[in-house]
Write a protein that holds these residues in place. Structure first.
Motif, PDB file in Angstrom:
ATOM      1  N   CYS A 110      37.140  44.363  35.978  1.00  0.00           N
ATOM      2  CA  CYS A 110      36.478  44.153  37.331  1.00  0.00           C
ATOM      3  C   CYS A 110      35.030  43.878  37.148  1.00  0.00           C
TER       4      CYS A 110
ATOM      5  N   PRO B 222      37.258  48.116  31.843  1.00  0.00           N
ATOM      6  CA  PRO B 222      37.673  47.715  33.197  1.00  0.00           C
ATOM      7  C   PRO B 222      37.176  46.370  33.554  1.00  0.00           C
TER       8      PRO B 222
ATOM      9  N   ALA C 156      34.552  49.806  38.376  1.00  0.00           N
ATOM     10  CA  ALA C 156      34.817  50.531  37.265  1.00  0.00           C
ATOM     11  C   ALA C 156      35.083  51.846  37.400  1.00  0.00           C
ATOM     12  N   LEU C 157      35.745  52.005  38.888  1.00  0.00           N
ATOM     13  CA  LEU C 157      36.061  53.645  39.125  1.00  0.00           C
ATOM     14  C   LEU C 157      37.540  54.022  39.238  1.00  0.00           C
ATOM     15  N   CYS C 158      38.414  53.092  39.260  1.00  0.00           N
ATOM     16  CA  CYS C 158      39.818  53.538  39.526  1.00  0.00           C
ATOM     17  C   CYS C 158      40.750  52.971  38.173  1.00  0.00           C
ATOM     18  N   GLY C 159      40.450  52.123  37.331  1.00  0.00           N
ATOM     19  CA  GLY C 159      41.363  51.767  36.253  1.00  0.00           C
ATOM     20  C   GLY C 159      42.236  50.893  36.481  1.00  0.00           C
ATOM     21  N   ALA C 160      42.456  50.437  37.651  1.00  0.00           N
ATOM     22  CA  ALA C 160      43.774  49.594  37.771  1.00  0.00           C
ATOM     23  C   ALA C 160      43.585  48.265  37.325  1.00  0.00           C
ATOM     24  N   CYS C 161      42.302  47.886  36.973  1.00  0.00           N
ATOM     25  CA  CYS C 161      42.253  46.738  36.016  1.00  0.00           C
ATOM     26  C   CYS C 161      41.814  46.693  34.623  1.00  0.00           C
TER      27      CYS C 161
ATOM     28  N   LYS D 179      45.437  44.710  37.852  1.00  0.00           N
ATOM     29  CA  LYS D 179      45.434  44.690  39.150  1.00  0.00           C
ATOM     30  C   LYS D 179      43.942  44.885  39.602  1.00  0.00           C
ATOM     31  N   TYR D 180      43.516  44.724  40.852  1.00  0.00           N
ATOM     32  CA  TYR D 180      42.254  44.791  41.528  1.00  0.00           C
ATOM     33  C   TYR D 180      42.550  46.198  42.341  1.00  0.00           C
ATOM     34  N   GLY D 181      41.490  47.138  42.094  1.00  0.00           N
ATOM     35  CA  GLY D 181      41.345  48.287  43.042  1.00  0.00           C
ATOM     36  C   GLY D 181      40.279  48.456  43.632  1.00  0.00           C
ATOM     37  N   CYS D 182      39.049  48.859  43.062  1.00  0.00           N
ATOM     38  CA  CYS D 182      37.930  49.164  43.599  1.00  0.00           C
ATOM     39  C   CYS D 182      36.760  48.349  43.411  1.00  0.00           C
ATOM     40  N   GLY D 183      36.898  47.693  42.166  1.00  0.00           N
ATOM     41  CA  GLY D 183      35.938  46.415  41.843  1.00  0.00           C
ATOM     42  C   GLY D 183      34.738  47.053  41.086  1.00  0.00           C
TER      43      GLY D 183
HETATM   44  S1  FES Z   1      39.382  47.474  39.892  1.00  0.00           S
HETATM   45 FE1  FES Z   1      39.078  49.729  39.974  1.00  0.00          FE
HETATM   46  S2  FES Z   1      38.229  50.063  37.873  1.00  0.00           S
HETATM   47 FE2  FES Z   1      38.081  47.980  38.184  1.00  0.00          FE
END
Ligand code: FES
Ligand code: FES
Length: 152
Positions: free
Chosen positions: A58, A56, A41-46, A35-39
Protein backbone atom coordinates in the motif's frame (compact mmCIF):
# COMPACT_ATOMS: atom_id res chain seq x y z
CA UNK A 1 3.48 1.62 -19.04
CA UNK A 2 5.43 0.26 -16.12
CA UNK A 3 7.20 -3.04 -16.50
CA UNK A 4 6.94 -5.34 -13.49
CA UNK A 5 7.93 -8.88 -12.68
CA UNK A 6 5.10 -10.44 -10.69
CA UNK A 7 5.08 -14.05 -9.58
CA UNK A 8 7.83 -14.92 -12.03
CA UNK A 9 6.20 -13.33 -15.07
CA UNK A 10 6.94 -10.03 -16.81
CA UNK A 11 3.83 -7.84 -16.90
CA UNK A 12 3.05 -4.27 -17.88
CA UNK A 13 0.68 -1.99 -16.03
CA UNK A 14 -0.75 1.20 -17.43
CA UNK A 15 -1.04 3.29 -14.25
CA UNK A 16 0.49 6.50 -12.89
CA UNK A 17 3.98 5.91 -11.44
CA UNK A 18 2.88 7.00 -7.95
CA UNK A 19 0.01 4.47 -7.83
CA UNK A 20 0.54 2.21 -4.83
CA UNK A 21 1.78 -1.23 -5.88
CA UNK A 22 -1.23 -2.73 -4.04
CA UNK A 23 -3.68 -1.21 -6.52
CA UNK A 24 -1.62 -2.25 -9.54
CA UNK A 25 -1.73 -5.79 -8.19
CA UNK A 26 -5.39 -5.85 -7.17
CA UNK A 27 -7.09 -3.62 -9.75
CA UNK A 28 -4.91 -3.98 -12.81
CA UNK A 29 -3.59 -7.51 -12.45
CA UNK A 30 -6.60 -8.90 -10.53
CA UNK A 31 -4.35 -10.45 -7.88
CA UNK A 32 -6.87 -9.86 -5.13
CA UNK A 33 -5.30 -12.15 -2.53
CA UNK A 34 -3.31 -9.16 -1.26
CA UNK A 35 -5.61 -7.12 0.98
CA UNK A 36 -6.10 -3.46 1.81
CA UNK A 37 -6.30 -2.61 5.49
CA UNK A 38 -4.95 0.76 6.60
CA UNK A 39 -3.18 2.14 3.53
CA UNK A 40 -0.45 3.50 5.79
CA UNK A 41 2.04 0.66 6.32
CA UNK A 42 0.56 -0.03 9.75
CA UNK A 43 -1.43 -3.27 9.53
CA UNK A 44 0.42 -5.68 7.23
CA UNK A 45 -2.66 -6.83 5.29
CA UNK A 46 -1.02 -5.80 2.01
CA UNK A 47 2.41 -7.37 2.47
CA UNK A 48 4.07 -8.86 -0.60
CA UNK A 49 7.69 -9.83 -1.23
CA UNK A 50 9.98 -7.52 -3.16
CA UNK A 51 13.18 -9.37 -4.02
CA UNK A 52 12.28 -11.74 -1.16
CA UNK A 53 11.79 -9.08 1.51
CA UNK A 54 8.34 -8.34 2.98
CA UNK A 55 7.05 -4.88 2.06
CA UNK A 56 3.70 -3.10 2.54
CA UNK A 57 2.43 -2.79 -1.02
CA UNK A 58 0.00 0.00 0.00
CA UNK A 59 2.95 2.29 0.62
CA UNK A 60 5.28 1.43 -2.27
CA UNK A 61 4.74 3.39 -5.51
CA UNK A 62 4.49 1.03 -8.44
CA UNK A 63 7.45 2.81 -10.06
CA UNK A 64 9.65 1.63 -7.16
CA UNK A 65 8.71 -1.97 -7.94
CA UNK A 66 9.89 -1.78 -11.56
CA UNK A 67 12.72 -4.22 -12.18
CA UNK A 68 12.26 -5.92 -8.79
CA UNK A 69 10.85 -9.40 -8.24
CA UNK A 70 7.40 -9.18 -6.71
CA UNK A 71 5.76 -12.25 -5.18
CA UNK A 72 2.19 -12.27 -3.95
CA UNK A 73 0.19 -14.76 -1.94
CA UNK A 74 -1.06 -16.29 -5.19
CA UNK A 75 2.43 -17.68 -5.89
CA UNK A 76 3.68 -18.19 -2.36
CA UNK A 77 3.43 -21.98 -2.54
CA UNK A 78 5.66 -22.19 -5.62
CA UNK A 79 8.69 -22.49 -3.35
CA UNK A 80 9.25 -25.01 -0.57
CA UNK A 81 9.13 -22.60 2.36
CA UNK A 82 5.85 -21.14 1.14
CA UNK A 83 4.32 -24.56 0.61
CA UNK A 84 5.34 -25.76 4.07
CA UNK A 85 4.02 -22.57 5.70
CA UNK A 86 0.70 -22.95 3.89
CA UNK A 87 0.46 -26.58 5.05
CA UNK A 88 1.21 -25.61 8.65
CA UNK A 89 -1.47 -22.90 8.47
CA UNK A 90 -4.00 -25.51 7.31
CA UNK A 91 -2.90 -28.14 9.83
CA UNK A 92 -3.22 -25.77 12.80
CA UNK A 93 -6.37 -24.14 11.41
CA UNK A 94 -4.87 -20.68 11.93
CA UNK A 95 -7.39 -18.67 9.96
CA UNK A 96 -10.41 -17.05 11.54
CA UNK A 97 -12.03 -14.40 9.28
CA UNK A 98 -8.99 -14.66 7.02
CA UNK A 99 -8.63 -11.00 6.09
CA UNK A 100 -5.14 -10.50 7.51
CA UNK A 101 -3.82 -13.93 6.64
CA UNK A 102 -2.25 -13.29 3.23
CA UNK A 103 -0.03 -10.69 4.84
CA UNK A 104 0.67 -12.93 7.83
CA UNK A 105 1.77 -15.77 5.56
CA UNK A 106 3.99 -13.50 3.46
CA UNK A 107 5.76 -12.26 6.61
CA UNK A 108 6.10 -15.80 7.97
CA UNK A 109 7.60 -17.06 4.70
CA UNK A 110 10.08 -14.16 4.61
CA UNK A 111 11.12 -14.96 8.19
CA UNK A 112 11.57 -18.70 7.60
CA UNK A 113 13.44 -18.07 4.36
CA UNK A 114 16.26 -16.45 6.31
CA UNK A 115 15.84 -18.08 9.72
CA UNK A 116 14.90 -21.76 9.79
CA UNK A 117 14.81 -21.92 13.59
CA UNK A 118 13.13 -18.75 14.81
CA UNK A 119 12.67 -18.24 18.54
CA UNK A 120 9.44 -16.80 19.95
CA UNK A 121 11.21 -13.44 20.10
CA UNK A 122 12.31 -13.71 16.45
CA UNK A 123 8.74 -14.52 15.47
CA UNK A 124 7.27 -11.66 17.50
CA UNK A 125 9.75 -9.26 15.92
CA UNK A 126 9.20 -10.48 12.35
CA UNK A 127 5.41 -10.51 12.72
CA UNK A 128 5.09 -7.22 14.64
CA UNK A 129 3.86 -5.36 11.56
CA UNK A 130 0.99 -7.79 10.95
CA UNK A 131 -2.16 -7.06 12.90
CA UNK A 132 -5.02 -9.53 13.30
CA UNK A 133 -8.38 -8.28 14.51
CA UNK A 134 -9.43 -11.85 15.23
CA UNK A 135 -6.34 -12.29 17.44
CA UNK A 136 -5.02 -15.48 15.88
CA UNK A 137 -1.53 -14.64 17.16
CA UNK A 138 -1.09 -17.77 19.27
CA UNK A 139 -1.96 -20.05 16.34
CA UNK A 140 0.24 -18.02 13.97
CA UNK A 141 3.22 -18.45 16.25
CA UNK A 142 2.50 -22.20 16.63
CA UNK A 143 2.18 -22.59 12.86
CA UNK A 144 5.53 -20.89 12.29
CA UNK A 145 7.17 -23.30 14.75
CA UNK A 146 5.37 -26.19 13.02
CA UNK A 147 6.65 -25.04 9.61
CA UNK A 148 10.18 -24.62 11.01
CA UNK A 149 10.06 -28.24 12.24
CA UNK A 150 8.94 -29.43 8.82
CA UNK A 151 11.76 -27.49 7.15
CA UNK A 152 14.49 -28.81 9.49
S1 FES B 1 -2.90 -1.83 4.03
FE1 FES B 1 -2.17 -1.76 6.08
S2 FES B 1 -0.03 -1.95 5.82
FE2 FES B 1 -0.78 -1.77 3.82
S1 FES C 1 -8.04 -13.72 10.89
FE1 FES C 1 -9.44 -12.08 11.00
S2 FES C 1 -8.19 -10.33 10.99
FE2 FES C 1 -6.81 -11.96 11.19
Amino acid sequence: MIQLNVNGKPVQVDVAPDTPLLWALRDTLQLTGTKYGCGQALCGACIVHMDGAPVPSCSIPVSAAAGRKITTIEAVATNRVGKVVQEAWRKLDVVQCGYCQSGQIMSAVALLSKNRKPSDADIDQAMAGNLCRCATYVRIRAAIHEAAKALA
